[in-house]
Design an enzyme around this catalytic site. Structure first.
Site, short mmCIF file in Angstrom:
data_model
loop_
_atom_site.label_atom_id
_atom_site.label_comp_id
_atom_site.label_asym_id
_atom_site.label_seq_id
_atom_site.Cartn_x
_atom_site.Cartn_y
_atom_site.Cartn_z
N ARG A 563 -7.67 14.76 28.24
CA ARG A 563 -8.18 14.26 29.51
C ARG A 563 -8.38 15.40 30.51
NH1 ARG A 563 -9.95 9.04 29.30
NH2 ARG A 563 -10.03 9.28 31.56
N VAL A 564 -9.42 15.29 31.28
CA VAL A 564 -9.64 16.28 32.33
C VAL A 564 -9.44 15.65 33.71
CG1 VAL A 564 -11.18 17.74 30.98
CG2 VAL A 564 -12.14 15.83 32.27
N ASP A 565 -8.89 14.44 33.74
CA ASP A 565 -8.61 13.81 35.03
C ASP A 565 -7.11 13.56 35.14
OD1 ASP A 565 -8.24 11.82 33.19
OD2 ASP A 565 -9.91 10.57 33.86
N ASP A 566 -6.72 12.79 36.12
CA ASP A 566 -5.29 12.57 36.32
C ASP A 566 -4.77 11.39 35.50
OD1 ASP A 566 -4.90 14.72 37.95
OD2 ASP A 566 -5.56 13.64 39.74
N VAL A 567 -5.12 11.41 34.24
CA VAL A 567 -4.60 10.41 33.32
C VAL A 567 -3.74 11.15 32.31
CG1 VAL A 567 -5.26 8.83 31.45
CG2 VAL A 567 -6.54 8.81 33.59
#
Ligand code: PRX
Length: 695
Positions: A563-567
């Protein structure tokens, strides 16, 4: 009391640059470890039932699936004998779409004008094709002595009875039904009963807390809930009905009344007598279902009628109800199981996922049944009564395909090879992996020890949102590279984008996006189409944005980097950092919390929480426990932080934004990679954080 300021919806986007750097470093390490980088040839003599035994054959089919989708999917329907009560309109394109948020609402439609029913195709169609007496479901209980079977005919009878009951309490086409059940055959049967009558099911994983369950009920406003008395996972009893009672009380407090709560007595876990019953609302399964007729007409659904929703975490806000629709999802589930798991009637196929997650929908319930295979439903855990349980189940039921998550593989690997080797496993033909990147070490162990090098491994990349597998090996068709999901499935057109959204050519690294719709794509977020557009289509106009980083190597193989997001992906479960933070924030001693993921040897990623305290609050072991308990009760045990760091402060920019990049480095002990900290409002906080960690 200081409060965490809500981050704007797209803030995760800004953090991508450094997360990509992070995953790049991890990937480089993984690739280096992999066996010289050369593809591992498919096992000798592996002949796929589907006949796609070479890259060249795949390429012809893949090209056709993109260039002539109508012809491609029409052939799939015909070859599989999939039933459409009304054929889709062949004079139109098979799909229409708008992926540009700048050009009006995002809209995706497949198979215009068609009418079909998923439950009919999974059950009645198989019975009509002569599989009524074939086993549809093998159930293996928590205790090795408990197992049972249902044939296709028996399953259809049960499904009709549940459908009839649901209708009798007023459930109609388009109504929502929440399901909060353990892994008993009645769980997939209830899902099939909903789709039979056109009700939209929302399965909530039975490891979620009362708060999470009530959030989901309040979001979809369903008046019917199906549950069970309790479940034993290993030696641990989970009193589901009690959790349901708490959840329904929260719903009542919020003004929403669930009118019917159907409860199955799970006899070997928790007896009826130990559950409280609310008259007029709670109904025992035996009373409600067993007397119902075993025939129930199916509701013919339009291709684009909603089929089910499933809540999943994002980088911000509450979990979102991912909405799937009828014909496209059905076609995706059918085709992926057929080609990727090489499934055919008579196979004994075991996917270890729980029906509470999307894998349990597509690859335990719908996909296998659409293909007429026998699907195994396992109530227990892989380590009970011992670490050989999976392989003893494989031998007991002669499992042919086995599909699990890397976290399970790593955990079993940790127990040593003897647990595997004392079981024969000769029935296994194929192994699958899903949910998170698989490290080459685990891949090799799976291949060599579990599969004796006789089974191809399909490392399947996909998401709740994609409905079905998107990037994957086709077994026997080409060499596998440990850790790579290899090539796109039929109908899937992936692209690797750079920061600015330019498509990259050849070997490259960037953000994974999909350029055009595929049949099983989600169509919306339940009740919140604008959020659907923002989360998936605003990052890069004209593309579906996956939220994953990706590398394509010189041979064209795709490597998902995470993941590249805040997940955070914990044991293959998606957890939004914002959800854990708001749970921690609820504690009166917590001033502010910031949560990041860090590399974990078994879970893939662990949850690391930085917590600053209110004036006067004492950082001690009791408080640590209270905070962990709070997350367990707000979300569920699987989201409990692995580490709580009482922090003297958080690294923030002058505009007050938390710099998670720095927190990730501190959580991972990568103090030498903190790079530029000069934009922090108070750069000295970094050293204070390091010192407080080491204390
Ligand atoms: O980051 C990717 C990871 O899991 C995410 C999707 O999670 P969820 O919607 O819960 O679905 C899990 C089951 C499909 C993706 O965005 N992921 C899933 N499969 C893989 C993977 N990462 C690497 N390799 C995979 N095979």
């Amino acid at each position: 009391r200081c409060r965490k300021t809500a981050e704007p919806l797209l803030s995760a986007f800004a953090a991508r640059r450094d997360s990509l750097g992070r995953v790049k470093a991890t990937r480089r390490k993984m690739v280096k470890q992999a066996v010289g980088g050369d593809p591992v040839a498919p096992p000798e003599g592996f002949a796929p039932n589907s006949g796609v035994d070479s890259y060249e054959k795949y390429k012809v089919m893949h090209d056709r699936s993109l260039e002539d989708p109508k012809g491609f999917w029409s052939d799939v329907i015909e070859e599989g004998g999939l039933h459409f009560e009304e054929d889709f309109d062949r004079s139109q394109d098979v799909f229409s779409y708008n992926y540009h948020h700048t050009k009006g609402p995002i809209d995706i439609k497949w198979f215009p004008g068609g009418k079909t029913n998923l439950s009919y195709n999974a059950l009645d169609r198989n019975i009509k094709q002569g599989r009524g007496d074939q086993v549809a479901i093998i159930w293996e209980g928590n205790e090795p002595t408990d197992s049972s079977t249902l044939t296709y005919q028996e399953l259809k009878d049960l499904v009709c009875q549940i459908s009839n009951y649901l209708k009798s309490v007023g459930v109609k086409r388009g109504d929502r039904v929440n399901i909060y059940m353990p892994m008993l055959p009645e769980l997939p049967a209830t899902m099939l009963a909903c789709t039979r009558i056109g009700a939209i099911h929302s399965v909530v994983f039975a490891g979620f807390s009362a708060n999470s369950l009530s959030d989901r009920i309040l979001d979809n406003k369903s008046e019917v809930l199906v549950t069970a008395s309790g479940v034993l996972r290993g030696k641990k009893l989970i009193p589901l009905k009690q959790i349901v009672d708490d959840a329904l009380e929260i719903c009542e407090g919020a003004g929403h009344h669930v009118k019917t709560c159907l409860v199955l007595e799970n006899k070997h876990a928790l007896a009826k007598g130990k559950c409280s019953v609310k008259d007029g609302r709670d109904v025992w399964w035996e009373q409600a279902i067993t007397s119902q007729p075993k025939e129930c007409d199916v509701e013919w659904m339009d291709s684009e009628d909603p089929l089910f929703m499933l809540y999943t975490s994002g980088s911000t806000g509450k979990p979102k109800g991912v909405l799937h629709t009828t014909a496209g999802y059905m076609l995706g589930a059918y085709t992926t199981v057929k080609y990727i798991f090489d499934a055919k009637p008579g196979d004994i196929y075991w996917c270890t996922a729980d029906c509470g997650w999307v894998t349990g929908h597509t690859y335990l319930t719908y996909g296998p049944l659409l293909n007429g295979v026998t699907t195994l439903v396992f109530e227990g855990v892989p380590t009970y009564p011992d670490a050989g349980r999976c392989w003893s189940i494989v031998d007991k039921h002669k499992v042919t395909q086995f599909y699990t998550a890397p976290t399970a593989i790593r955990s079993l690997m940790g127990f040593g090879n003897d647990w595997v080797k004392e079981h024969k496993r000769t029935s296994l033909r194929l192994l699958g992996s899903v949910g998170e990147p698989i490290n080459p070490e685990a891949w090799l162990w799976y291949h060599e020890v579990v599969g004796n090098k006789n089974c191809p491994i399909v490392d399947t990349w996909w998401q709740t949102e994609t409905g079905g597998i998107m990037i994957t090996p086709l077994p026997g068709a080409w060499g596998m590279k440990p850790g790579s999901a290899t090539f796109p499935f039929f109908g899937v057109k992936p692209v690797v984008l750079d920061e600015k959204g330019n498509e990259q050519e050849g070997a490259c690294e960037g953000y994974l996006a999909i350029k055009q719709p595929w049949p099983s794509q989600m169509r919306s977020i339940y009740g919140d189409h604008p959020r659907f557009e923002t989360v998936y289509f605003k990052h890069y106009d004209g593309y579906y944005f996956t939220g994953d980083g990706c590398r394509r190597d010189e041979d064209g193989y795709y490597w998902i980097t995470g993941r590249v997001d805040d997940v955070i992906n914990v044991s293959g479960h998606r957890i939004g950092t914002a959800e854990v933070e708001s749970a921690l924030d609820m504690h009166h001693s917590c001033c502010e919390a910031a949560v990041v993921g860090y590399e974990h040897p078994v879970k893939g990623q662990g949850i690391y929480a930085f917590v600053t305290l209110m004036d006067g609050a004492e950082a001690n072991e009791d408080l640590r426990k209270e905070l962990v308990m709070l997350v367990r009760s707000e979300i569920g045990a699987f989201a409990a932080p692995d580490a709580i760091h009482f922090a003297p402060g958080l690294p923030k920019t002058r505009s007050g934004k938390i710099m998670r990049r720095i927190l990730r480095k501190i959580a991972s002990n990568e103090y030498d990679q903190l790079s530029d900290t000069s934009t922090l409002a108070d750069p000295s906080i970094v050293q204070k954080l390091i010192d407080s960690k080491q204390k």
